[in-house]
Design a protein around this motif. Structure first.
Motif, PDB file in Angstrom:
ATOM      1  N   GLY A   1       0.789  -1.226   0.000  1.00 28.66           N
ATOM      2  CA  GLY A   1       0.000   0.000   0.000  1.00 28.66           C
ATOM      3  C   GLY A   1       0.821   1.275   0.000  1.00 28.66           C
ATOM      4  N   LEU A   2       2.072   1.213  -0.413  1.00 34.49           N
ATOM      5  CA  LEU A   2       2.937   2.386  -0.434  1.00 34.49           C
ATOM      6  C   LEU A   2       2.819   3.097  -1.775  1.00 34.49           C
ATOM      7  N   ASN A   3       2.985   4.421  -1.764  1.00 27.24           N
ATOM      8  CA  ASN A   3       3.098   5.099  -3.051  1.00 27.24           C
ATOM      9  C   ASN A   3       4.514   4.885  -3.588  1.00 27.24           C
ATOM     10  N   ARG A   4       4.761   5.375  -4.797  1.00 21.89           N
ATOM     11  CA  ARG A   4       6.030   5.057  -5.444  1.00 21.89           C
ATOM     12  C   ARG A   4       7.215   5.555  -4.631  1.00 21.89           C
ATOM     13  N   GLN A   5       7.186   6.787  -4.162  1.00 23.74           N
ATOM     14  CA  GLN A   5       8.324   7.317  -3.424  1.00 23.74           C
ATOM     15  C   GLN A   5       8.522   6.595  -2.101  1.00 23.74           C
ATOM     16  N   GLN A   6       7.429   6.255  -1.426  1.00 25.22           N
ATOM     17  CA  GLN A   6       7.549   5.503  -0.175  1.00 25.22           C
ATOM     18  C   GLN A   6       8.187   4.145  -0.420  1.00 25.22           C
ATOM     19  N   ALA A   7       7.779   3.498  -1.520  1.00 27.47           N
ATOM     20  CA  ALA A   7       8.359   2.193  -1.845  1.00 27.47           C
ATOM     21  C   ALA A   7       9.842   2.318  -2.173  1.00 27.47           C
ATOM     22  N   ILE A   8      10.206   3.359  -2.927  1.00 27.30           N
ATOM     23  CA  ILE A   8      11.627   3.588  -3.237  1.00 27.30           C
ATOM     24  C   ILE A   8      12.422   3.769  -1.953  1.00 27.30           C
ATOM     25  N   ASP A   9      11.922   4.591  -1.053  1.00 24.99           N
ATOM     26  CA  ASP A   9      12.626   4.846   0.211  1.00 24.99           C
ATOM     27  C   ASP A   9      12.761   3.561   1.026  1.00 24.99           C
ATOM     28  N   ALA A  10      11.689   2.753   1.050  1.00 27.49           N
ATOM     29  CA  ALA A  10      11.725   1.515   1.820  1.00 27.49           C
ATOM     30  C   ALA A  10      12.762   0.552   1.254  1.00 27.49           C
ATOM     31  N   VAL A  11      12.827   0.468  -0.046  1.00 25.34           N
ATOM     32  CA  VAL A  11      13.775  -0.451  -0.676  1.00 25.34           C
ATOM     33  C   VAL A  11      15.205   0.030  -0.487  1.00 25.34           C
ATOM     34  N   LYS A  12      15.419   1.329  -0.611  1.00 22.60           N
ATOM     35  CA  LYS A  12      16.775   1.867  -0.460  1.00 22.60           C
ATOM     36  C   LYS A  12      17.323   1.712   0.958  1.00 22.60           C
ATOM     37  N   SER A  13      16.447   1.591   1.934  1.00 26.67           N
ATOM     38  CA  SER A  13      16.901   1.429   3.320  1.00 26.67           C
ATOM     39  C   SER A  13      16.853  -0.028   3.780  1.00 26.67           C
ATOM     40  N   SER A  14      16.600  -0.959   2.860  1.00 23.77           N
ATOM     41  CA  SER A  14      16.456  -2.368   3.218  1.00 23.77           C
ATOM     42  C   SER A  14      17.788  -3.101   3.131  1.00 23.77           C
ATOM     43  N   GLU A  15      17.770  -4.339   3.559  1.00 27.06           N
ATOM     44  CA  GLU A  15      18.959  -5.182   3.488  1.00 27.06           C
ATOM     45  C   GLU A  15      19.347  -5.529   2.057  1.00 27.06           C
ATOM     46  N   TYR A  16      18.436  -5.299   1.113  1.00 28.94           N
ATOM     47  CA  TYR A  16      18.684  -5.629  -0.285  1.00 28.94           C
ATOM     48  C   TYR A  16      19.169  -4.429  -1.102  1.00 28.94           C
ATOM     49  N   ALA A  17      19.383  -3.313  -0.439  1.00 32.56           N
ATOM     50  CA  ALA A  17      19.644  -2.061  -1.155  1.00 32.56           C
ATOM     51  C   ALA A  17      20.851  -2.126  -2.081  1.00 32.56           C
ATOM     52  N   ASP A  18      21.852  -2.914  -1.729  1.00 32.15           N
ATOM     53  CA  ASP A  18      23.082  -2.941  -2.522  1.00 32.15           C
ATOM     54  C   ASP A  18      23.103  -4.050  -3.566  1.00 32.15           C
ATOM     55  N   THR A  19      22.002  -4.775  -3.724  1.00 33.50           N
ATOM     56  CA  THR A  19      21.977  -5.826  -4.739  1.00 33.50           C
ATOM     57  C   THR A  19      21.803  -5.218  -6.131  1.00 33.50           C
ATOM     58  N   THR A  20      22.315  -5.921  -7.113  1.00 40.63           N
ATOM     59  CA  THR A  20      22.170  -5.462  -8.498  1.00 40.63           C
ATOM     60  C   THR A  20      20.708  -5.354  -8.881  1.00 40.63           C
ATOM     61  N   GLU A  21      19.898  -6.304  -8.445  1.00 41.96           N
ATOM     62  CA  GLU A  21      18.483  -6.318  -8.807  1.00 41.96           C
ATOM     63  C   GLU A  21      17.780  -5.071  -8.292  1.00 41.96           C
ATOM     64  N   VAL A  22      18.033  -4.703  -7.072  1.00 41.18           N
ATOM     65  CA  VAL A  22      17.389  -3.514  -6.507  1.00 41.18           C
ATOM     66  C   VAL A  22      17.898  -2.244  -7.185  1.00 41.18           C
ATOM     67  N   LYS A  23      19.189  -2.154  -7.409  1.00 42.37           N
ATOM     68  CA  LYS A  23      19.738  -0.955  -8.055  1.00 42.37           C
ATOM     69  C   LYS A  23      19.164  -0.782  -9.451  1.00 42.37           C
ATOM     70  N   ASP A  24      19.088  -1.877 -10.208  1.00 46.26           N
ATOM     71  CA  ASP A  24      18.537  -1.794 -11.561  1.00 46.26           C
ATOM     72  C   ASP A  24      17.055  -1.426 -11.538  1.00 46.26           C
ATOM     73  N   PHE A  25      16.326  -2.005 -10.629  1.00 47.83           N
ATOM     74  CA  PHE A  25      14.886  -1.740 -10.521  1.00 47.83           C
ATOM     75  C   PHE A  25      14.633  -0.278 -10.170  1.00 47.83           C
ATOM     76  N   ILE A  26      15.347   0.225  -9.173  1.00 48.12           N
ATOM     77  CA  ILE A  26      15.144   1.613  -8.741  1.00 48.12           C
ATOM     78  C   ILE A  26      15.547   2.591  -9.849  1.00 48.12           C
ATOM     79  N   ALA A  27      16.635   2.308 -10.543  1.00 42.02           N
ATOM     80  CA  ALA A  27      17.043   3.181 -11.653  1.00 42.02           C
ATOM     81  C   ALA A  27      15.957   3.219 -12.719  1.00 42.02           C
ATOM     82  N   PHE A  28      15.358   2.083 -13.003  1.00 41.30           N
ATOM     83  CA  PHE A  28      14.272   2.013 -13.987  1.00 41.30           C
ATOM     84  C   PHE A  28      13.087   2.852 -13.523  1.00 41.30           C
ATOM     85  N   VAL A  29      12.665   2.657 -12.302  1.00 44.59           N
ATOM     86  CA  VAL A  29      11.488   3.357 -11.784  1.00 44.59           C
ATOM     87  C   VAL A  29      11.717   4.863 -11.749  1.00 44.59           C
ATOM     88  N   GLU A  30      12.883   5.282 -11.302  1.00 37.29           N
ATOM     89  CA  GLU A  30      13.153   6.715 -11.198  1.00 37.29           C
ATOM     90  C   GLU A  30      13.264   7.378 -12.566  1.00 37.29           C
TER      91      GLU A  30
END
Length: 263
Positions: free
Chosen positions: A223-252
């Motif tokens: 139920g997060l909006n896009r920016q909330q989801a981005i912030d949550a992912v960037k502060s998670s344990e997965y933040a430094d994975t290639t998958e997360v970095k690629d996904f966030i770059a795409f979304v932004e």
């Protein structure tokens, strides 16, 4: 010029064909076309305009590659089509030239476009893409590597971006970007789940799958909006994975917005 040209084929003297290119009966190859070694243009196919096709490609019967854009903004000049190596274009596939002089519709390597697919002006398709029967790409669509596009009239809107290793179900209407690793389906297309089967087949590790699953939950199940989801992912344990970095770059970078989730 190839010595494997059927006597009923029409090949303009200004076309440049590698010595072993095969051209079947009643095929038409226009001036300025360039076709690389080991490629075959089957009977009744047409390759036209400022078009280059790489090595070991197959252009099946009644396909049309390089014809003038259907964009009404076309003002002349010599826009064209650039196609890489080892691509297969099945029956009745159409690939239009770009619109502006000097621009190109581009297709990379190792792609498989099944019958009746259409690639509109100025599209940019990457590598290892499979598009099933009747999939259509409107103008300026970008498709990243290893995407899978279902058939049955799946239609992708102008300027949409289809992400790396995503999948779109058949008969879908895609109005917004489909992020990497996700599975979109429906009219309009919504993100239903992450592309679990496709990623497993590609050899994704348990750690990679966990990162993708977390992305799906953050963006589509909490139920997060896009920016909330981005912030949550960037502060998670997965933040430094290639998958997360690629996904966030795409979304932004998304201009049309990313496809929403299903209820």
């Amino acid at each position: 010029m190839s010595d494997k040209i059927h006597p009923t084929a029409i090949v303009d003297p200004q076309a440049e064909l590698a010595a072993d290119v095969e051209v079947g009966p009643y095929a038409v190859i226009g001036a300025g076309v360039r076709i690389g070694a080991g490629s075959k243009v089957w009977h009744h196919a047409t390759v036209w305009g400022n078009t280059s096709i790489g090595a070991s490609c197959q252009v099946y019967p009644f396909a049309s590659i390089g014809m003038q854009t259907q964009d009404l903004k076309y003002k002349g000049g010599s826009p064209g089509v650039k196609i890489g190596d080892r691509n297969i274009f099945r029956e009745y596939v159409s690939i239009n030239a770009a619109t502006k002089d000097g621009d190109f519709t581009e297709i990379g390597n190792d792609n498989y476009l099944l019958a009746y697919c259409h690639v509109g002006h100025c599209c940019k398709l990457g590598n290892h893409i499979v598009a099933s029967n009747g999939a259509t790409f409107a103008g300026h669509v970008i498709v990243d590597d290893y995407a899978g596009i279902g058939g049955g009239g799946t239609a992708i809107h102008q300027f949409c971006h289809i992400g790396y290793r995503s999948f779109i179900g058949g008969c879908s209407k895609v109005e917004q970007d489909i992020p990497p690793f996700m599975l979109g389906d429906g009219n309009p297309a919504k993100i239903r789940i992450f592309n679990k089967v496709g990623l497993e087949r590609a050899g994704f590790t348990a750690e990679q799958m966990a990162a993708v699953k977390f992305l799906f939950k953050a963006f589509y199940r909490q139920g997060l909006n896009r920016q909330q989801a981005i912030d949550a992912v960037k502060s998670s344990e997965y933040a430094d994975t290639t998958e997360v970095k690629d996904f966030i770059a795409f979304v932004e970078a998304s201009e049309r917005g990313i496809a929403g989730g299903s209820k």
